[in-house]
Design a protein around this motif. Structure first.
Motif, PDB file in Angstrom:
ATOM      1  N   TYR A   1       1.059  -1.180   0.093  1.00 24.69           N
ATOM      2  CA  TYR A   1      -0.206  -0.216   0.008  1.00 24.69           C
ATOM      3  C   TYR A   1       0.984   1.195  -0.211  1.00 24.69           C
ATOM      4  CZ  TYR A   1      -4.333   2.658   0.481  1.00 24.69           C
ATOM      5  OH  TYR A   1      -5.666   3.165   1.190  1.00 24.69           O
ATOM      6  N   ARG A   2       1.797   1.205   0.430  1.00 30.28           N
ATOM      7  CA  ARG A   2       2.676   2.773   1.144  1.00 30.28           C
ATOM      8  C   ARG A   2       3.614   3.032  -0.488  1.00 30.28           C
ATOM      9  NH1 ARG A   2       5.400   4.974   5.844  1.00 30.28           N
ATOM     10  NH2 ARG A   2       3.934   3.232   7.709  1.00 30.28           N
ATOM     11  N   GLU A   3       3.362   1.530  -0.661  1.00 26.90           N
ATOM     12  CA  GLU A   3       4.558   1.850  -2.052  1.00 26.90           C
ATOM     13  C   GLU A   3       3.419   2.697  -3.242  1.00 26.90           C
ATOM     14  OE1 GLU A   3       7.248  -0.589  -6.000  1.00 26.90           O
ATOM     15  OE2 GLU A   3       6.141  -1.007  -3.245  1.00 26.90           O
ATOM     16  N   CYS A   4       2.633   2.450  -3.239  1.00 28.83           N
ATOM     17  CA  CYS A   4       1.337   2.516  -4.449  1.00 28.83           C
ATOM     18  C   CYS A   4       0.815   3.600  -4.316  1.00 28.83           C
ATOM     19  CB  CYS A   4       0.791   1.286  -4.663  1.00 28.83           C
ATOM     20  SG  CYS A   4      -0.525   0.972  -6.220  1.00 28.83           S
ATOM     21  N   TRP A   5       0.773   3.949  -3.615  1.00 28.75           N
ATOM     22  CA  TRP A   5      -0.312   4.900  -2.906  1.00 28.75           C
ATOM     23  C   TRP A   5       0.633   5.488  -1.479  1.00 28.75           C
ATOM     24  CZ3 TRP A   5      -4.139   5.284  -6.441  1.00 28.75           C
ATOM     25  CH2 TRP A   5      -4.390   3.903  -6.284  1.00 28.75           C
ATOM     26  N   PRO A   6       1.486   6.690  -1.625  1.00 30.22           N
ATOM     27  CA  PRO A   6       2.355   6.956  -0.849  1.00 30.22           C
ATOM     28  C   PRO A   6       1.798   8.531  -0.691  1.00 30.22           C
ATOM     29  CG  PRO A   6       3.622   7.600  -2.591  1.00 30.22           C
ATOM     30  CD  PRO A   6       2.317   6.756  -3.367  1.00 30.22           C
ATOM     31  N   ASP A   7       0.612   9.354  -1.148  1.00 29.10           N
ATOM     32  CA  ASP A   7       0.430  10.225  -0.870  1.00 29.10           C
ATOM     33  C   ASP A   7      -1.240  10.358  -0.279  1.00 29.10           C
ATOM     34  OD1 ASP A   7      -1.089   9.043  -3.487  1.00 29.10           O
ATOM     35  OD2 ASP A   7      -1.148  10.779  -4.487  1.00 29.10           O
ATOM     36  N   THR A   8      -1.421   8.979  -0.658  1.00 27.84           N
ATOM     37  CA  THR A   8      -2.814   9.312   0.210  1.00 27.84           C
ATOM     38  C   THR A   8      -2.386   7.888   2.001  1.00 27.84           C
ATOM     39  OG1 THR A   8      -3.616   6.882  -0.415  1.00 27.84           O
ATOM     40  CG2 THR A   8      -4.194   8.687  -1.506  1.00 27.84           C
ATOM     41  N   TYR A   9      -1.188   7.420   1.528  1.00 30.85           N
ATOM     42  CA  TYR A   9      -0.657   6.523   3.101  1.00 30.85           C
ATOM     43  C   TYR A   9      -1.056   7.143   4.408  1.00 30.85           C
ATOM     44  CZ  TYR A   9       1.191   2.840   5.364  1.00 30.85           C
ATOM     45  OH  TYR A   9       1.242   1.653   6.364  1.00 30.85           O
ATOM     46  N   PRO A  10      -0.864   9.068   4.936  1.00 30.60           N
ATOM     47  CA  PRO A  10      -1.286   9.662   5.662  1.00 30.60           C
ATOM     48  C   PRO A  10      -2.213   9.396   5.912  1.00 30.60           C
ATOM     49  CG  PRO A  10       0.456  10.424   4.741  1.00 30.60           C
ATOM     50  CD  PRO A  10       0.089   9.240   3.628  1.00 30.60           C
ATOM     51  N   THR A  11      -3.743   9.189   5.112  1.00 25.86           N
ATOM     52  CA  THR A  11      -4.745   9.408   5.412  1.00 25.86           C
ATOM     53  C   THR A  11      -5.826   7.890   6.012  1.00 25.86           C
ATOM     54  OG1 THR A  11      -4.724  11.524   3.599  1.00 25.86           O
ATOM     55  CG2 THR A  11      -7.653  10.367   4.478  1.00 25.86           C
ATOM     56  N   ILE A  12      -5.576   7.108   4.986  1.00 25.11           N
ATOM     57  CA  ILE A  12      -5.392   5.739   4.994  1.00 25.11           C
ATOM     58  C   ILE A  12      -4.986   5.666   6.582  1.00 25.11           C
ATOM     59  CG2 ILE A  12      -5.713   3.650   4.207  1.00 25.11           C
ATOM     60  CD1 ILE A  12      -8.051   5.488   2.565  1.00 25.11           C
ATOM     61  N   TYR A  13      -3.572   5.947   6.763  1.00 33.80           N
ATOM     62  CA  TYR A  13      -3.379   4.390   8.144  1.00 33.80           C
ATOM     63  C   TYR A  13      -4.260   4.962   9.552  1.00 33.80           C
ATOM     64  CZ  TYR A  13       0.060   2.910  11.320  1.00 33.80           C
ATOM     65  OH  TYR A  13       0.525   1.980  11.668  1.00 33.80           O
ATOM     66  N   PRO A  14      -4.391   5.384   9.514  1.00 33.62           N
ATOM     67  CA  PRO A  14      -5.342   5.792  11.254  1.00 33.62           C
ATOM     68  C   PRO A  14      -6.347   4.452  10.934  1.00 33.62           C
ATOM     69  CG  PRO A  14      -5.218   7.745  10.432  1.00 33.62           C
ATOM     70  CD  PRO A  14      -4.551   7.126   9.485  1.00 33.62           C
ATOM     71  N   TRP A  15      -6.744   4.658   9.828  1.00 37.17           N
ATOM     72  CA  TRP A  15      -8.536   3.593   9.608  1.00 37.17           C
ATOM     73  C   TRP A  15      -7.988   2.319   9.272  1.00 37.17           C
ATOM     74  CZ3 TRP A  15     -10.410   7.337   4.519  1.00 37.17           C
ATOM     75  CH2 TRP A  15     -10.830   8.276   5.438  1.00 37.17           C
ATOM     76  N   MET A  16      -6.683   1.804   8.662  1.00 38.76           N
ATOM     77  CA  MET A  16      -6.344   1.030   8.466  1.00 38.76           C
ATOM     78  C   MET A  16      -5.580  -0.240   9.410  1.00 38.76           C
ATOM     79  SD  MET A  16      -2.558  -0.350   6.415  1.00 38.76           S
ATOM     80  CE  MET A  16      -2.926   0.989   4.942  1.00 38.76           C
ATOM     81  N   ARG A  17      -5.559   0.762  10.645  1.00 36.02           N
ATOM     82  CA  ARG A  17      -5.397   0.457  12.125  1.00 36.02           C
ATOM     83  C   ARG A  17      -6.261  -0.411  12.682  1.00 36.02           C
ATOM     84  NH1 ARG A  17      -0.774  -2.047  10.896  1.00 36.02           N
ATOM     85  NH2 ARG A  17      -1.879  -3.013  12.988  1.00 36.02           N
ATOM     86  N   ARG A  18      -7.398   0.308  13.188  1.00 34.34           N
ATOM     87  CA  ARG A  18      -8.394   0.052  13.589  1.00 34.34           C
ATOM     88  C   ARG A  18      -9.067  -0.850  12.946  1.00 34.34           C
ATOM     89  NH1 ARG A  18     -12.057   5.651  12.839  1.00 34.34           N
ATOM     90  NH2 ARG A  18     -13.783   3.858  13.436  1.00 34.34           N
ATOM     91  N   VAL A  19      -8.940  -1.392  11.905  1.00 33.14           N
ATOM     92  CA  VAL A  19      -8.938  -2.846  11.033  1.00 33.14           C
ATOM     93  C   VAL A  19      -8.135  -3.679  11.104  1.00 33.14           C
ATOM     94  CG1 VAL A  19      -9.995  -3.353   8.949  1.00 33.14           C
ATOM     95  CG2 VAL A  19     -10.211  -1.656   9.124  1.00 33.14           C
ATOM     96  N   LEU A  20      -7.024  -3.823  11.359  1.00 35.20           N
ATOM     97  CA  LEU A  20      -5.722  -4.881  11.341  1.00 35.20           C
ATOM     98  C   LEU A  20      -6.096  -4.956  13.019  1.00 35.20           C
ATOM     99  CD1 LEU A  20      -3.511  -3.578   8.818  1.00 35.20           C
ATOM    100  CD2 LEU A  20      -4.776  -5.790   8.393  1.00 35.20           C
TER     101      LEU A  20
END
Length: 684
Positions: free
Chosen positions: A71-90
Motif C-alpha cells: 500500500y505504502r509503495e503504491c499510494w504514498p500520497d494517500t497513505y497518511p490519510t488511510i493509515y489510521p483507519w487501516m490500523r483500526r481494522v487490523l
C-alpha cells in the motif's frame, strides 16, 4: 484479470505463487474477481495489493506495475490519510464505512482532486487471525464536484433585487467554491465611457491592467479564450486552496446565450487539481450565463420601476383585466377591462384590498376563497409570482364570473420585500362551462360503456348456454348414426361391394369427427363456467404426465424432447393440464412430416409472472395468420393434412386468460412454431 494474477511474479511480495496462498486468501481473491464493482485486498504485514478489473481502472497508469506492491509503495500520497483507519481494522477488527472522502490521487500526470466512498472489511487467514482487509471502492468524484458546482450556480444572487446585492451575493458564491474557482474577476461593460469596469473579484488581491486588456479582446470578439500561462499575465504566482499554483484561466463573455449581446467578461481561474475537460468548461459557461441572466433581471426590475407611468397607459388599452396594488394590497390602479370583468367602476375598485369583505370569491370546488389567499396577497406575502390561479367572483348583479389570474410581485422596498403587485386576469367562464359539459359527457359515456359491458356479458352467457345446449342435443343423433352404421356394417358387409363399404366407413368417420367436435365444443363451453380450483401446481410433473399420455402418438417416430426445469405456479391443475395437452399434442402432430421432431419446453421468471414456452420444428405458419390461431374453428391447415377440430388453441387461450395470463405465438413456415403463455405469480 484472474489470468493476470495467476501469471504475475509474486516472489517479491512474499506471497509466492497463488496456488500456495492460504485457502482463505484464495477464496477472497476469487470473490473480488467475481464482483462487478472495484475491490482490492491488502494482505500481510506489507498490505500486499490484489485487485480486480474494476479497481484496475482506478489504478490508472499504476496498473499492472503495482499489482502485488505494498500500500505504502503504491499510494504514498494517500497513505497518511488511510493509515489510521487501516490500523483500526487490523488491530480491532472494526468494519469502517467512509463516504465521499477527499483523497488526492496522482494520475493523468498530476495530483488530482478525487473523492471516494469505500469500506474497510477485516479478512482472516486460515488460522483465524486478521491478516488483511478488503476495500470495496466507489469513486464519487464526479458526483461530489457536480453537487458543488450546482450549489454554486444556485447561490448566484438568488434573492438579490438591487445591483449592489447582486454583486455581493455573486462574490459570496465565488468564495464558496474556491476548489473550482481559485479566483474570479467580473468586469461589466460601461456603455457611457465604452470600457470594462471592475465589478467583483475574488481570490486576487491586485488586478493587473493586462487582465483588463485580455478581457476587452474577448468582449470585442464574443469568443471565450483560455489563458495557458496566467502567471505571466499576472506577473507573479497565484496560489488558491491547493499547494500548487493556478497556472491557467478562462475569459468568457458575459451573456445569457450566443444570441444576446455581452454585458461584460468573466475571468475564472482553473484549478491545478482538476482536468479541464468539457464538464469543467461547461460549468464555467453556465456560471457566465447565470450571472448574465441575474444581472439582466435586476436591470429589468429597475427599468420596471422607472417605467410605471408608461405601464399605466399601456395597461389601460389591454383586453385583459389589470390591477396594481401597493405593498399593503390596496388597489391603486385598474384598467377598463378589470372594471368590466369585476362589474365595478374605477372609483369602487380604488382603495379596496383583496381582504375586503365586499368581495364574494369562491374556489373551483365552490368553497369560500378567503381574501388573504387571493393570488395578489400571496405574491405580496411570499415575493413569488402566482400564475394561472383560478377563482370565481360573484358580481354585484348576482352573476358569477370565473377568472384565471397571474399576480407578479414588484420590487421597490429597501428590505427586499415587494413594493406592490400587478395582476392580470381574463374571463374563463365559457371554458369552465365547456369543461363541465365535457365532464357530463364523460359520465354519460361511462354509464353507456357500463351498460354495453353488462349487455355483452349477458350475451356471452347466453351464447355459452346455447353452445352447451346445442352440443348436448347433437350428441344423440351422432351416436345413433354411429350405432346404425356399425349395425349395418355387421349385417350387410357380406352383400356390400367395396364401394358401399367405403361409403359406410366415410359415414362412420364423419360421425366420429362430429362427436369429437361436439365434445370439444362442450369443453370450450365449460371453460368459462367451471369453478377454478387454485393451488400450487408443479409444471414439471404436469408436463411429464401429459407426455406419458401422448406416448402412443409418437410410437415409431424419432422425437427429441428438450424439457428444462419448470417452476411451480399458482393455478388450476386440471385446466393447466388441458393447456399442455393441447400444445404438446399439436407439437407432435405438426412435426410428423419431419425425420426427427424436436420439441422444447422451458420457462422464464418475469417480475410479476412466469412465462412458459413450447417450441417445435414442425411445419410452422405464416405470421400474417397468427390472429386466427386462437379462434374457435380456426385452422391454418386442411383436415386432410392434419386432423383436428380447430378448438384446442381456443381452449388454451380461455384457460390462460382465466388465470389472468397472456398467450401468443410465433411461427416460420417449414421451421416450426413457438407458443408462449404467462401465469401470474399469485392468483388475481
Amino acid at each position: 484479470m484472474g489470468e493476470r494474477i495467476r501469471q504475475h511474479d509474486w516472489s517479491s511480495s512474499g506471497l509466492g505463487p497463488p496456488e500456495t496462498w492460504p485457502l482463505r486468501l484464495q477464496g477472497y481473491t476469487d470473490m473480488i474477481l467475481r464482483m462487478p464493482t472495484p475491490a482490492i485486498i491488502f494482505w500481510g504485514p506489507e498490505q500486499t495489493q490484489i485487485y480486480n478489473a474494476g479497481y484496475a481502472i482506478i489504478m490508472g497508469p499504476r496498473h499492472p506495475r503495482y499489482l502485488g506492491a505494498s500500500y505504502r509503495e503504491c499510494w504514498p500520497d494517500t497513505y497518511p490519510t488511510i493509515y489510521p483507519w487501516m490500523r483500526r481494522v487490523l488491530d480491532e477488527g472494526e468494519v469502517i464505512q467512509v463516504d465521499k472522502t477527499l483523497i488526492p490521487v496522482t494520475r493523468h500526470g498530476f495530483t488530482e482532486e478525487a473523492y471516494f466512498t469505500f469500506s474497510f472489511v477485516p479478512l482472516r487467514d486460515d488460522d483465524g487471525r486478521i491478516n488483511g482487509f478488503l476495500q470495496p471502492v466507489n469513486e464519487v468524484t464526479e458526483e461530489v464536484i457536480a453537487e458543488r458546482r450546482l450549489a454554486t450556480l444556485r447561490a448566484i444572487a438568488p434573492r438579490a433585487t438591487t445591483h449592489a446585492e447582486v454583486m455581493q451575493e455573486t462574490a459570496a458564491a465565488f468564495r464558496g467554491n474556491a476548489q473550482d474557482l481559485p479566483f474570479a474577476v467580473l468586469y461589466l461593460w460601461n456603455d457611457a465611457v465604452h470600457t470594462l469596469d471592475l465589478a467583483v473579484h475574488h481570490g486576487l488581491e491586485m488586478i493587473p491592467e493586462p487582465l483588463r486588456t485580455a478581457g476587452e479582446q474577448v468582449f470585442a470578439s464574443g469568443e471565450a479564450s483560455k489563458v495557458e500561462d496566467f502567471e505571466a499575465l499576472l506577473g507573479r504566482s497565484h496560489t488558491g486552496p491547493w499547494p500548487e499554483p493556478t497556472r491557467s484561466a478562462m475569459i468568457l463573455p458575459l451573456r445569457r446565450s450566443p444570441a444576446h449581446a455581452a454585458g461584460g467578461v468573466l475571468v475564472l481561474g482553473i484549478s491545478p487539481r482538476l482536468h479541464f475537460d468539457e464538464k469543467y468548461q461547461a460549468f464555467f459557461e453556465a456560471v457566465a450565463r447565470e450571472l448574465a441572466a441575474v444581472i439582466e433581471q435586476q436591470r429589468a426590475q429597475q427599468a420596471l420601476r422607472e417605467s410605471e407611468a408608461l405601464l399605466r397607459t399601456t395597461f389601460a388599452s389591454l383586453a385583459e383585466g389589470i390591477s396594481l396594488q401597493d405593498a399593503d394590497g390596496t388597489i391603486r390602479f385598474s384598467n377598463t377591462a378589470a372594471e368590466r370583468l369585476l362589474g365595478l367602476t374605477a372609483d369602487q375598485l380604488s382603495g379596496r384590498t383583496s381582504e375586503d369583505s365586499r368581495w364574494h370569491a369562491i374556489r373551483e370546488d365552490g368553497s369560500p376563497f378567503p381574501g388573504e389567499e387571493h393570488p395578489p396577497m400571496v405574491a405580496l406575502r411570499t415575493g413569488q409570482p402566482q400564475l394561472g390561479k383560478v377563482l370565481g367572483v360573484r358580481r354585484s348583479d348576482g352573476s358569477l364570473v370565473w377568472l384565471a389570474i397571474n399576480a407578479l410581485p414588484l420590487p421597490g422596498r429597501e428590505d427586499g420585500s415587494p413594493g406592490g403587485v400587478v395582476s392580470s386576469f381574463f374571463d374563463i367562464t365559457e371554458r369552465k362551462a365547456a369543461e363541465a359539459r365535457i365532464r357530463e359527457l364523460n359520465a354519460t359515456l361511462e354509464r353507456r360503456v357500463a351498460e354495453r359491458t353488462r349487455e355483452l356479458e349477458e350475451a356471452n352467457r347466453e351464447l355459452e348456454a346455447f353452445s352447451y345446449s346445442v352440443s348436448h342435443d347433437l350428441r344423440a343423433p351422432l351416436r345413433h348414426i354411429t350405432g346404425f352404421v356399425q349395425l349395418l356394417d355387421k349385417r350387410a358387409r357380406s352383400v356390400l361391394d367395396a364401394k358401399s363399404q367405403e361409403f359406410l366407413k366415410t359415414i362412420a368417420e364423419a360421425a366420429q369427427r362430429g362427436g369429437q367436435l361436439v365434445d370439444d365444443l362442450l369443453d370450450f363451453s365449460r371453460m368459462s363456467r367451471a369453478e377454478m380450483r387454485l393451488a400450487s401446481v408443479s409444471l414439471g410433473s404436469l408436463v411429464e404426465e401429459v407426455r406419458r399420455e401422448l406416448l402412443p402418438d409418437v410410437e415409431g417416430r424419432r422425437v427429441t424432447w428438450k424439457v428444462e426445469a419448470l417452476p411451480a405456479v399458482h393455478g388450476d391443475a386440471a385446466l393447466l393440464r388441458l393447456v399442455f395437452r393441447n400444445l404438446l399434442s399439436n407439437a407432435i402432430k405438426y412435426t410428423r412430416t419431419k425425420p426427427e421432431a424436436v420439441i422444447e419446453i422451458f420457462a422464464h421468471a418475469l417480475p410479476e409472472e412466469t412465462e412458459v414456452v413450447v417450441r417445435d420444428n414442425g411445419v410452422g405458419f405464416e405470421m400474417e395468420f397468427v390472429g386466427k390461431l386462437f379462434g374457435v374453428f380456426q385452422r391454418l391447415h386442411s383436415v386432410e393434412e392434419f386432423e383436428g377440430t380447430g378448438i384446442g388453441l381456443a381452449n388454451v387461450r380461455r384457460v390462460v386468460h382465466r388465470h389472468g395470463g397472456r398467450v401468443w405465438a410465433e411461427g416460420v413456415p417449414g421451421q416450426g412454431a413457438t407458443f408462449h403463455f404467462t401465469l401470474p405469480l399469485s392468483s388475481r
